[in-house]
Design an enzyme around this catalytic site. Sequence first.
Site, PDB file in Angstrom:
ATOM      1  N   HIS A   1     -34.351  17.649  -0.483  1.00 15.47           N
ATOM      2  CA  HIS A   1     -35.275  18.020  -0.333  1.00 15.47           C
ATOM      3  C   HIS A   1     -36.029  18.970  -1.068  1.00 15.47           C
ATOM      4  O   HIS A   1     -37.322  18.598  -1.519  1.00 15.47           O
ATOM      5  CB  HIS A   1     -35.655  19.079   0.862  1.00 15.47           C
TER       6      HIS A   1
ATOM      7  N   GLU B   1     -29.571  17.690   8.074  1.00 15.51           N
ATOM      8  CA  GLU B   1     -29.941  18.814   7.622  1.00 15.51           C
ATOM      9  C   GLU B   1     -28.350  19.271   7.756  1.00 15.51           C
ATOM     10  O   GLU B   1     -27.168  18.719   8.926  1.00 15.51           O
ATOM     11  CB  GLU B   1     -30.474  19.376   9.223  1.00 15.51           C
TER      12      GLU B   1
ATOM     13  N   ASP C   1     -33.702  23.348  -1.216  1.00  9.97           N
ATOM     14  CA  ASP C   1     -32.689  22.995  -0.420  1.00  9.97           C
ATOM     15  C   ASP C   1     -32.331  21.332  -0.173  1.00  9.97           C
ATOM     16  O   ASP C   1     -33.407  20.716  -0.999  1.00  9.97           O
ATOM     17  CB  ASP C   1     -33.153  22.854   1.510  1.00  9.97           C
TER      18      ASP C   1
HETATM   19 ZN   LIG Z   1     -34.954  20.904   3.868  1.00  9.34          ZN
END
Ligand SMILES: [Zn+2]
Length: 275
Positions: free
Chosen positions: A183, A145, A193
Amino acid sequence: MLFSFSGYPGKYWPHLLLICITCACVSNPYRKSNKMYRRQAKILAKQLRSFPMPDSMQPPAYNVGSTNFNLRKPNFVVIHHTAQNSCEQTLKTFTTPQKQVSAHYVICKDGTIHHMLNDYLRAWHGGAGKWGNSTDINSNSIGIEIDNNGFETFTDAQVTSLLRLLASLKKQYSIPAANFIGHADIAPGRKVDPNRNFPWQQLATDGFGLWYDTTNVQVPDNFNPMQALRIIGYNIQDSASAIYSFKLHFIQTDSSKMITDTDRKILFDLMKRYQ
Ligand SMILES: [Zn+2]
């Protein structure tokens, strides 16, 4: 004001203890979640140690423990943006049990990398998704992330740290270049994203993900672009969403859901690299 404990240790010990406890709490706000991590890892380790093996073969056949094994390795890396307003907010989300989401790594705007989960453990970052024939991406991937509210550009420090992390993961687990994905790639129509500012081409140059070369590409008349998307790995059940995800990764300047002549060239070239 500085003061000394020499001479009256007994008198000041309670104060010293209180200061130490206070400092420990201030210096590590994640003490409680770290403890929960260790407890959860202990439960999983106990499951692995169990013999006879309590798994899918019930009633058990003959239990004969092999002597030759190790842990399964991740084979994909899925990159995300956090869609949150700060790294601290993301760390809090990933250490709150009720949120039910996590990732192996979080990269803050200043390039700091937080390692939140052992690479061999299954993080909850992909959700429902599909890439090629793989339908349980969480089970075979590392989730990264990147702190970004969804619209910002990624900082140079973030990209530098990410490239360093990807190099380490690729080497350690022998992850193929094609298996560095986003993703949005695995969840068309559900996720967007990392956003269109993400430097996929730069990553591909360094061997993380594939890229295209449309010079001298002759696309046959019978070329089927949706079939090419499927070969690359996209779930084409919702064709418009698959095209959108593809463009988010490979075109970035075009947010339409239509295949252009340039897209056909790109897809024709990319498809051959994924075959
Ligand atoms: Zn994501």
